[in-house]
Design a protein around this motif. Structure first.
Motif, PDB file in Angstrom:
ATOM      1  N   GLN A  55       0.830  -1.200   0.000  1.00 40.49           N
ATOM      2  CA  GLN A  55       0.000   0.000   0.000  1.00 40.49           C
ATOM      3  C   GLN A  55       0.867   1.254   0.000  1.00 40.49           C
ATOM      4  O   GLN A  55       1.834   1.353   0.750  1.00 40.49           O
ATOM      5  N   GLY A  58      -1.326   7.899  -2.581  1.00 45.21           N
ATOM      6  CA  GLY A  58      -1.409   8.479  -3.914  1.00 45.21           C
ATOM      7  C   GLY A  58      -1.986   9.877  -3.927  1.00 45.21           C
ATOM      8  O   GLY A  58      -1.893  10.628  -2.947  1.00 45.21           O
ATOM      9  N   THR A  62      -5.113   9.428  -1.202  1.00 42.37           N
ATOM     10  CA  THR A  62      -5.795   8.155  -1.379  1.00 42.37           C
ATOM     11  C   THR A  62      -4.794   7.007  -1.357  1.00 42.37           C
ATOM     12  O   THR A  62      -3.669   7.142  -1.823  1.00 42.37           O
ATOM     13  N   PHE A  64      -3.488   3.150  -2.394  1.00 44.26           N
ATOM     14  CA  PHE A  64      -3.600   2.186  -3.487  1.00 44.26           C
ATOM     15  C   PHE A  64      -2.510   1.134  -3.333  1.00 44.26           C
ATOM     16  O   PHE A  64      -1.534   1.338  -2.606  1.00 44.26           O
ATOM     17  N   ASP A  65      -2.670   0.008  -4.011  1.00 45.11           N
ATOM     18  CA  ASP A  65      -1.675  -1.064  -3.990  1.00 45.11           C
ATOM     19  C   ASP A  65      -0.709  -0.881  -5.143  1.00 45.11           C
ATOM     20  O   ASP A  65      -1.114  -0.910  -6.318  1.00 45.11           O
ATOM     21  N   GLN A 123       4.716  -1.403 -12.306  1.00 47.02           N
ATOM     22  CA  GLN A 123       3.973  -0.176 -12.015  1.00 47.02           C
ATOM     23  C   GLN A 123       3.320   0.395 -13.260  1.00 47.02           C
ATOM     24  O   GLN A 123       2.457   1.284 -13.167  1.00 47.02           O
ATOM     25  N   ASN A 126      -0.169   0.075 -12.749  1.00 45.26           N
ATOM     26  CA  ASN A 126      -0.711   1.158 -11.926  1.00 45.26           C
ATOM     27  C   ASN A 126      -0.952   2.419 -12.743  1.00 45.26           C
ATOM     28  O   ASN A 126      -1.930   3.139 -12.522  1.00 45.26           O
ATOM     29  N   ARG A 129      -4.009   1.926 -14.952  1.00 46.25           N
ATOM     30  CA  ARG A 129      -5.209   1.933 -14.102  1.00 46.25           C
ATOM     31  C   ARG A 129      -5.535   3.328 -13.567  1.00 46.25           C
ATOM     32  O   ARG A 129      -6.604   3.542 -12.996  1.00 46.25           O
ATOM     33  N   GLU A 131      -3.823   4.928 -11.132  1.00 43.99           N
ATOM     34  CA  GLU A 131      -3.394   5.113  -9.747  1.00 43.99           C
ATOM     35  C   GLU A 131      -2.067   5.853  -9.659  1.00 43.99           C
ATOM     36  O   GLU A 131      -1.757   6.463  -8.633  1.00 43.99           O
ATOM     37  N   MET A 132      -1.285   5.768 -10.735  1.00 43.66           N
ATOM     38  CA  MET A 132      -0.001   6.445 -10.815  1.00 43.66           C
ATOM     39  C   MET A 132       0.105   7.133 -12.163  1.00 43.66           C
ATOM     40  O   MET A 132      -0.758   6.982 -13.027  1.00 43.66           O
ATOM     41  N   PRO A 159      -0.518  12.988  -9.050  1.00 47.44           N
ATOM     42  CA  PRO A 159      -0.350  11.543  -8.873  1.00 47.44           C
ATOM     43  C   PRO A 159       1.123  11.173  -8.709  1.00 47.44           C
ATOM     44  O   PRO A 159       2.000  11.835  -9.273  1.00 47.44           O
TER      45      PRO A 159
END
Length: 209
Positions: A55, A58, A62, A64-65, A123, A126, A129, A131-132, A159
């Motif tokens: 974990q 972000g 938030t 995220f994994d 990554q 990520n 998706r 998240e990054m 991000p």
């Protein structure tokens, strides 16, 4: 004060998401065979899964994994990293690097992966998706937040990234305030031109290690 209240404004520019999808998605397709080979080598080198999940903090605080190739033996705790991070953030003269040097927890293939940042290739998932991002501040670990100065939290306005201004300007050989200065500067002035410049600088930085 909660992290959400400290991060007073977040930025997710449309051009940034477009760049992440086009470049990140293309890189994921092209590098898939390489990632498959690396996953097999990791499994052959030591027992355990090829992918490590953890974990991270972000955009806007938030959680995220994050996905990485496993570079350590299974069953290790994070005490040594916590201690190293605390010393580095405190500016200890013995903490020249953010990462633990000669860490016995790292596998043989893990040292190779880390040397060329190959452990970070997953990554790309990520990034796709959302998240990054390809470019941004280093994804923070939650326990590091207790070590932050107030102004450090501005780095969560954008991000987290696979690479960033800090990574191409000294990486873990810089001090904690210097790293945060790079990250906050990027969060305040990110642009398409800046992202492309950092991406181009990342390649020689990684190969130069």
């Amino acid at each position: 004060m909660s992290l959400e209240h400290r991060v007073w404004m977040v930025r997710r520019a449309p051009w940034k998401r477009a760049l992440d999808l086009v470049v990140g998605g293309t890189a994921l397709v092209i590098l898939s065979p390489v990632m498959l080979v690396l996953a097999i080598l990791i499994r052959l080198d030591s027992p355990g899964p090829a992918i490590f999940r953890q974990q991270r903090v972000g955009l806007g605080g938030t959680m995220f994994d994050i996905w990485k190739f496993r570079s350590m033996y299974v069953g290790n705790d994070d005490e040594s990293h916590r201690n190293a991070a605390a010393a580095w953030f405190a500016g200890s003269p013995v903490a020249e690097s953010y990462k633990v040097e000669n860490d016995p927890r790292i596998t043989r293939i893990g040292r190779f992966l880390r040397r060329f940042s190959l452990d970070e290739l997953p990554q790309l998932f990520n990034v796709v998706r959302g998240e990054m991002s390809l470019v941004g501040p280093r994804p923070a670990i939650e326990y590091e937040l207790s070590l932050y100065e107030r102004w450090y939290f501005d780095r969560f306005r954008v991000p987290p990234g696979m690479t960033g201004l800090w990574q191409v300007s000294g990486r873990d050989r810089t001090s904690a305030p210097a790293m945060m200065k790079y990250d906050v500067e990027y969060a305040s002035n990110s642009s398409l031109r800046t992202d492309i410049s950092i991406l181009l600088r990342t390649i020689p930085t990684v190969l130069g290690r």
